[in-house]
Design a protein around this motif. Structure first.
Motif, PDB file in Angstrom:
ATOM      1  N   ILE A 180      45.831  12.086 -18.664  1.00 31.80           N
ATOM      2  CA  ILE A 180      45.299  10.756 -18.353  1.00 31.80           C
ATOM      3  C   ILE A 180      43.778  10.763 -18.420  1.00 31.80           C
ATOM      4  O   ILE A 180      43.161   9.851 -18.983  1.00 31.80           O
ATOM      5  CB  ILE A 180      45.784  10.304 -16.959  1.00 31.80           C
ATOM      6  CG1 ILE A 180      47.303  10.092 -16.971  1.00 31.80           C
ATOM      7  CG2 ILE A 180      45.065   9.032 -16.525  1.00 31.80           C
ATOM      8  CD1 ILE A 180      47.899   9.812 -15.605  1.00 31.80           C
ATOM      9  N   PHE A 181      43.176  11.821 -17.858  1.00 28.54           N
ATOM     10  CA  PHE A 181      41.715  11.933 -17.887  1.00 28.54           C
ATOM     11  C   PHE A 181      41.195  11.975 -19.328  1.00 28.54           C
ATOM     12  O   PHE A 181      40.286  11.227 -19.702  1.00 28.54           O
ATOM     13  CB  PHE A 181      41.271  13.187 -17.131  1.00 28.54           C
ATOM     14  CG  PHE A 181      39.806  13.503 -17.293  1.00 28.54           C
ATOM     15  CD1 PHE A 181      38.847  12.783 -16.594  1.00 28.54           C
ATOM     16  CD2 PHE A 181      39.393  14.508 -18.160  1.00 28.54           C
ATOM     17  CE1 PHE A 181      37.498  13.059 -16.757  1.00 28.54           C
ATOM     18  CE2 PHE A 181      38.047  14.804 -18.319  1.00 28.54           C
ATOM     19  CZ  PHE A 181      37.094  14.075 -17.618  1.00 28.54           C
ATOM     20  N   SER A 182      41.778  12.840 -20.153  1.00 29.03           N
ATOM     21  CA  SER A 182      41.330  12.974 -21.541  1.00 29.03           C
ATOM     22  C   SER A 182      41.559  11.688 -22.329  1.00 29.03           C
ATOM     23  O   SER A 182      40.716  11.275 -23.130  1.00 29.03           O
ATOM     24  CB  SER A 182      42.071  14.123 -22.232  1.00 29.03           C
ATOM     25  OG  SER A 182      41.823  15.352 -21.593  1.00 29.03           O
ATOM     26  N   GLY A 183      42.710  11.067 -22.091  1.00 32.80           N
ATOM     27  CA  GLY A 183      43.058   9.848 -22.813  1.00 32.80           C
ATOM     28  C   GLY A 183      42.182   8.663 -22.460  1.00 32.80           C
ATOM     29  O   GLY A 183      42.146   7.678 -23.199  1.00 32.80           O
ATOM     30  N   ILE A 184      41.480   8.747 -21.331  1.00 32.27           N
ATOM     31  CA  ILE A 184      40.558   7.684 -20.931  1.00 32.27           C
ATOM     32  C   ILE A 184      39.110   8.081 -21.212  1.00 32.27           C
ATOM     33  O   ILE A 184      38.340   7.319 -21.799  1.00 32.27           O
ATOM     34  CB  ILE A 184      40.722   7.339 -19.432  1.00 32.27           C
ATOM     35  CG1 ILE A 184      42.114   6.753 -19.189  1.00 32.27           C
ATOM     36  CG2 ILE A 184      39.635   6.374 -18.975  1.00 32.27           C
ATOM     37  CD1 ILE A 184      42.418   6.498 -17.722  1.00 32.27           C
ATOM     38  N   PHE A 185      38.745   9.300 -20.813  1.00 40.50           N
ATOM     39  CA  PHE A 185      37.353   9.751 -20.909  1.00 40.50           C
ATOM     40  C   PHE A 185      36.857   9.793 -22.353  1.00 40.50           C
ATOM     41  O   PHE A 185      35.767   9.288 -22.670  1.00 40.50           O
ATOM     42  CB  PHE A 185      37.216  11.141 -20.271  1.00 40.50           C
ATOM     43  CG  PHE A 185      35.825  11.717 -20.340  1.00 40.50           C
ATOM     44  CD1 PHE A 185      34.840  11.273 -19.478  1.00 40.50           C
ATOM     45  CD2 PHE A 185      35.512  12.705 -21.262  1.00 40.50           C
ATOM     46  CE1 PHE A 185      33.555  11.802 -19.531  1.00 40.50           C
ATOM     47  CE2 PHE A 185      34.237  13.244 -21.328  1.00 40.50           C
ATOM     48  CZ  PHE A 185      33.258  12.788 -20.461  1.00 40.50           C
ATOM     49  N   ILE A 186      37.634  10.381 -23.251  1.00 37.99           N
ATOM     50  CA  ILE A 186      37.201  10.520 -24.643  1.00 37.99           C
ATOM     51  C   ILE A 186      37.037   9.159 -25.323  1.00 37.99           C
ATOM     52  O   ILE A 186      35.998   8.890 -25.938  1.00 37.99           O
ATOM     53  CB  ILE A 186      38.166  11.436 -25.426  1.00 37.99           C
ATOM     54  CG1 ILE A 186      38.093  12.868 -24.875  1.00 37.99           C
ATOM     55  CG2 ILE A 186      37.840  11.420 -26.919  1.00 37.99           C
ATOM     56  CD1 ILE A 186      39.093  13.822 -25.502  1.00 37.99           C
ATOM     57  N   PRO A 187      38.030   8.253 -25.230  1.00 38.67           N
ATOM     58  CA  PRO A 187      37.834   6.937 -25.842  1.00 38.67           C
ATOM     59  C   PRO A 187      36.674   6.144 -25.240  1.00 38.67           C
ATOM     60  O   PRO A 187      35.973   5.430 -25.973  1.00 38.67           O
ATOM     61  CB  PRO A 187      39.169   6.224 -25.595  1.00 38.67           C
ATOM     62  CG  PRO A 187      40.168   7.334 -25.525  1.00 38.67           C
ATOM     63  CD  PRO A 187      39.438   8.433 -24.800  1.00 38.67           C
ATOM     64  N   VAL A 188      36.468   6.243 -23.926  1.00 42.24           N
ATOM     65  CA  VAL A 188      35.358   5.515 -23.302  1.00 42.24           C
ATOM     66  C   VAL A 188      34.024   6.021 -23.843  1.00 42.24           C
ATOM     67  O   VAL A 188      33.123   5.233 -24.173  1.00 42.24           O
ATOM     68  CB  VAL A 188      35.413   5.644 -21.762  1.00 42.24           C
ATOM     69  CG1 VAL A 188      34.107   5.164 -21.136  1.00 42.24           C
ATOM     70  CG2 VAL A 188      36.572   4.840 -21.207  1.00 42.24           C
ATOM     71  N   CYS A 189      33.882   7.342 -23.932  1.00 41.28           N
ATOM     72  CA  CYS A 189      32.649   7.901 -24.506  1.00 41.28           C
ATOM     73  C   CYS A 189      32.479   7.447 -25.954  1.00 41.28           C
ATOM     74  O   CYS A 189      31.376   7.084 -26.385  1.00 41.28           O
ATOM     75  CB  CYS A 189      32.678   9.426 -24.443  1.00 41.28           C
ATOM     76  SG  CYS A 189      32.454  10.127 -22.792  1.00 41.28           S
ATOM     77  N   ALA A 190      33.563   7.478 -26.712  1.00 40.62           N
ATOM     78  CA  ALA A 190      33.498   7.098 -28.130  1.00 40.62           C
ATOM     79  C   ALA A 190      33.111   5.637 -28.303  1.00 40.62           C
ATOM     80  O   ALA A 190      32.466   5.274 -29.297  1.00 40.62           O
ATOM     81  CB  ALA A 190      34.843   7.362 -28.799  1.00 40.62           C
ATOM     82  N   ALA A 191      33.485   4.795 -27.344  1.00 41.83           N
ATOM     83  CA  ALA A 191      33.199   3.366 -27.457  1.00 41.83           C
ATOM     84  C   ALA A 191      31.705   3.073 -27.467  1.00 41.83           C
ATOM     85  O   ALA A 191      31.271   2.023 -27.957  1.00 41.83           O
ATOM     86  CB  ALA A 191      33.871   2.616 -26.313  1.00 41.83           C
ATOM     87  N   PHE A 192      30.904   3.980 -26.937  1.00 43.79           N
ATOM     88  CA  PHE A 192      29.454   3.790 -26.885  1.00 43.79           C
ATOM     89  C   PHE A 192      28.730   4.461 -28.046  1.00 43.79           C
ATOM     90  O   PHE A 192      27.505   4.496 -28.071  1.00 43.79           O
ATOM     91  CB  PHE A 192      28.902   4.319 -25.555  1.00 43.79           C
ATOM     92  CG  PHE A 192      29.311   3.503 -24.366  1.00 43.79           C
ATOM     93  CD1 PHE A 192      28.603   2.365 -24.004  1.00 43.79           C
ATOM     94  CD2 PHE A 192      30.420   3.854 -23.609  1.00 43.79           C
ATOM     95  CE1 PHE A 192      28.979   1.600 -22.913  1.00 43.79           C
ATOM     96  CE2 PHE A 192      30.806   3.102 -22.509  1.00 43.79           C
ATOM     97  CZ  PHE A 192      30.098   1.965 -22.164  1.00 43.79           C
TER      98      PHE A 192
END
Length: 244
Positions: A180-192
């Motif tokens: 869950i952490f990876s699936g949220i953290f990585i996309p959020v970082c990528a969004a910026f």
């Protein structure tokens, strides 16, 4: 010119995000931390007698597919930029760990860790390293090396957190939480992050003091024909094999 100056400043944020993303993907290389507890879990559920070494093929599959997806990720990154590819890769990684958390058979581990985590990591690494180098044409070695080093730092530090979480919550919950952490953290970082403009490097060349680049620009076919390719390839394979 103002847009170029703004992007020149913003690229440092992108570099930080690429490093943070790669730190997270370093978990691919700490399979040994997951393998023992997962073997115990499978034995309890299926009555088999798996050991951690019996699950080594799962990591082999993940490590085997990663380089191919790095090539594909870099290819797509050149056309679309890192955002969409890294978001998709992050979701794949998160899904892979979640599947591992619910795994009741060796085949589920092959699908979760071997394919999903392996494919996702390749997509992410290919884009982050590729983009970092493009945004830092004046510091290619520094940017590419720092993003790549973050992968190794993650592999060195994450075992402490993962081991602690396994002791507290068990292997199933640990895989679920980390997924869950990876699936949220990585996309959020990528969004910026954003795609590097096509002629961004030209601006640096224009500001240089008349010095000419002595490097050779070529495509992948020219790279394969270069006499430097075989010795560099051999060094890379030797170092990677010993490390893995």
């Amino acid at each position: 010119m103002n847009d170029w100056n703004d992007l020149k400043k913003k690229r440092w944020l992108f570099l930080f995000l690429f490093c943070a993303i790669n730190f997270c993907t370093g978990a691919l290389y700490i399979w040994s931390v997951f393998a023992g507890p997962l073997a115990v879990r499978l034995n309890e559920l299926s009555g088999n007698s798996f050991t951690a070494s019996d699950l080594g093929q799962v990591f082999g599959l993940a490590a085997g597919v990663t380089p191919f997806l790095m090539l594909a990720g870099g290819f797509i990154n050149d056309r679309l930029g890192p955002k969409l590819v890294v978001i998709a890769g992050g979701v794949m990684i998160g899904l892979g760990y979640i599947i591992c958390g619910f795994s009741s058979s060796l085949n589920m581990l092959y699908i979760g860790y071997g394919l999903c985590v392996g494919i996702g990591t390749g997509m992410v690494n290919g884009c982050t390293i590729n983009s970092a180098v493009k945004f830092f044409p004046d510091k290619k070695g520094f940017a590419g090396g720092l993003v790549t080093a973050s992968l190794g730092i993650g592999a060195a530090l994450l075992p402490f957190a993962i081991n602690g979480l396994i002791e507290v919550s068990g292997i199933s919950s640990t895989c679920l939480y980390f997924g869950i952490f990876s699936g949220i953290f990585i996309p959020v970082c990528a969004a910026f992050t954003d795609k590097c403009p096509e002629h961004f490097a030209d601006s640096f060349a224009a500001l240089s003091s008349g010095s000419k680049c002595t490097g050779i620009e070529t495509n992948w076919v020219g790279m394969l024909k270069s006499p430097l390719f075989i010795p560099l390839f051999a060094l890379f394979i030797t170092g990677s094999t010993m490390g893995l």
